[in-house]
Design a protein around this motif. Structure first.
Motif, PDB file in Angstrom:
ATOM      1  N   SER A   3       0.635  -1.177  -0.147  1.00 27.14           N
ATOM      2  CA  SER A   3       0.097   0.090   0.186  1.00 27.14           C
ATOM      3  C   SER A   3       0.971   1.050   0.078  1.00 27.14           C
ATOM      4  CB  SER A   3      -0.891   0.045   1.216  1.00 27.14           C
ATOM      5  OG  SER A   3      -1.887  -0.904   1.141  1.00 27.14           O
ATOM      6  N   ASP A  34     -13.385   3.909  -1.747  1.00 23.57           N
ATOM      7  CA  ASP A  34     -14.031   3.611  -0.275  1.00 23.57           C
ATOM      8  C   ASP A  34     -13.663   4.656   0.716  1.00 23.57           C
ATOM      9  OD1 ASP A  34     -15.742   1.025  -0.533  1.00 23.57           O
ATOM     10  OD2 ASP A  34     -13.934   0.365  -1.367  1.00 23.57           O
ATOM     11  N   GLY A  35     -14.243   4.640   1.616  1.00 19.28           N
ATOM     12  CA  GLY A  35     -14.010   5.694   3.013  1.00 19.28           C
ATOM     13  C   GLY A  35     -15.262   5.665   3.478  1.00 19.28           C
ATOM     14  N   LYS A  41     -14.931  11.063  -0.935  1.00 21.28           N
ATOM     15  CA  LYS A  41     -15.028  10.258  -2.134  1.00 21.28           C
ATOM     16  C   LYS A  41     -15.628  10.903  -3.381  1.00 21.28           C
ATOM     17  CE  LYS A  41     -17.394   7.296   0.192  1.00 21.28           C
ATOM     18  NZ  LYS A  41     -17.411   7.546   1.082  1.00 21.28           N
ATOM     19  N   TRP A 108     -17.730   3.225  -2.999  1.00 23.10           N
ATOM     20  CA  TRP A 108     -18.315   2.214  -2.057  1.00 23.10           C
ATOM     21  C   TRP A 108     -18.035   0.926  -2.559  1.00 23.10           C
ATOM     22  CZ3 TRP A 108     -19.329   3.811   2.591  1.00 23.10           C
ATOM     23  CH2 TRP A 108     -19.857   5.168   3.034  1.00 23.10           C
ATOM     24  N   SER A 110     -16.064  -1.647  -1.963  1.00 16.81           N
ATOM     25  CA  SER A 110     -15.927  -2.943  -1.193  1.00 16.81           C
ATOM     26  C   SER A 110     -17.415  -3.612  -1.109  1.00 16.81           C
ATOM     27  CB  SER A 110     -15.351  -2.500   0.098  1.00 16.81           C
ATOM     28  OG  SER A 110     -16.258  -1.666   0.988  1.00 16.81           O
ATOM     29  N   SER A 122      -7.113   0.324  -5.573  1.00 16.03           N
ATOM     30  CA  SER A 122      -8.148   0.492  -4.467  1.00 16.03           C
ATOM     31  C   SER A 122      -7.581   1.837  -3.771  1.00 16.03           C
ATOM     32  CB  SER A 122      -8.025  -0.634  -3.574  1.00 16.03           C
ATOM     33  OG  SER A 122      -8.822  -1.909  -4.068  1.00 16.03           O
ATOM     34  N   TYR A 124      -8.459   4.000  -0.427  1.00 17.85           N
ATOM     35  CA  TYR A 124      -9.452   4.241   0.933  1.00 17.85           C
ATOM     36  C   TYR A 124      -8.989   5.710   1.475  1.00 17.85           C
ATOM     37  CZ  TYR A 124     -11.585   3.388   4.927  1.00 17.85           C
ATOM     38  OH  TYR A 124     -12.745   3.384   6.070  1.00 17.85           O
ATOM     39  N   GLU A 126      -9.427   8.579   4.312  1.00 15.90           N
ATOM     40  CA  GLU A 126      -9.825   8.750   5.644  1.00 15.90           C
ATOM     41  C   GLU A 126      -9.835  10.420   6.173  1.00 15.90           C
ATOM     42  OE1 GLU A 126      -6.607   6.564   7.261  1.00 15.90           O
ATOM     43  OE2 GLU A 126      -8.045   4.914   8.070  1.00 15.90           O
TER      44      GLU A 126
END
Length: 158
Positions: A3, A34-35, A41, A108, A110, A122, A124, A126
């Motif tokens: 990552s 995702d998040g 997003k 979204w 996932s 991918s 993510y 935060e």
């Protein structure tokens, strides 16, 4: 899987990440996003669209599921699968987008992971406090692994 991390202090820096990635995109690019709610997003999706030369207003396709836009060189397919079951998503023929001529970004992702192509990037997101965001990019397969290594070598990712 390795990552990579990117910290954006604000939307301008989010745009720098989007532009760095978009410079590498080609037909069939898939971004699985995702998040948490409100993590950014849609803001990241808008930055990707701008980087692809999309001139239309890009907003969340929560209720329309999929929105298609013309970019300068590649079409941009923006999806939000938050309100779909995997079975409902499967009926949409997502493979036509994933393996098509454009760039597909799924918010979204996932929630429909079993339907995603094995090779994808991918992302993510935060909250980092205030306007800052932390992006974790996890490449699966080529060319995504190469892109992340290249962006790390160029100082964009760590």
């Amino acid at each position: 899987m390795s990552s990579y991390e990117y910290i954006a202090a604000d939307l301008t820096e989010t745009g720098k990440l989007a532009a760095g990635l978009a410079s590498l995109f080609g037909p069939g690019t898939v971004l699985a996003l995702d998040g948490d709610l409100g993590a950014g997003k849609t803001a990241f999706s808008q930055a990707v669209a701008r980087s692809l030369g999309v001139s239309d207003v890009v907003n969340s396709p929560t209720f329309t599921i999929i929105k298609e836009y013309e970019g300068a060189e590649l079409p941009f397919y923006h999806m939000d699968v938050y309100r779909l079951s995997a079975d409902e998503a499967d009926e949409l023929g997502l493979d036509d987008y994933f393996y098509g001529e454009g760039v597909t970004l799924i918010e979204w992702a996932s929630l429909v992971e079993e339907l995603l192509p094995p090779e994808r990037l991918s992302v993510y997101i935060e909250h980092g406090g205030g306007d800052s965001r932390r992006f974790r990019l996890t490449p699966a397969g080529e060319p995504y692994s190469q892109w992340c290594m290249q962006l790390k070598e160029n100082g964009l990712l760590r």
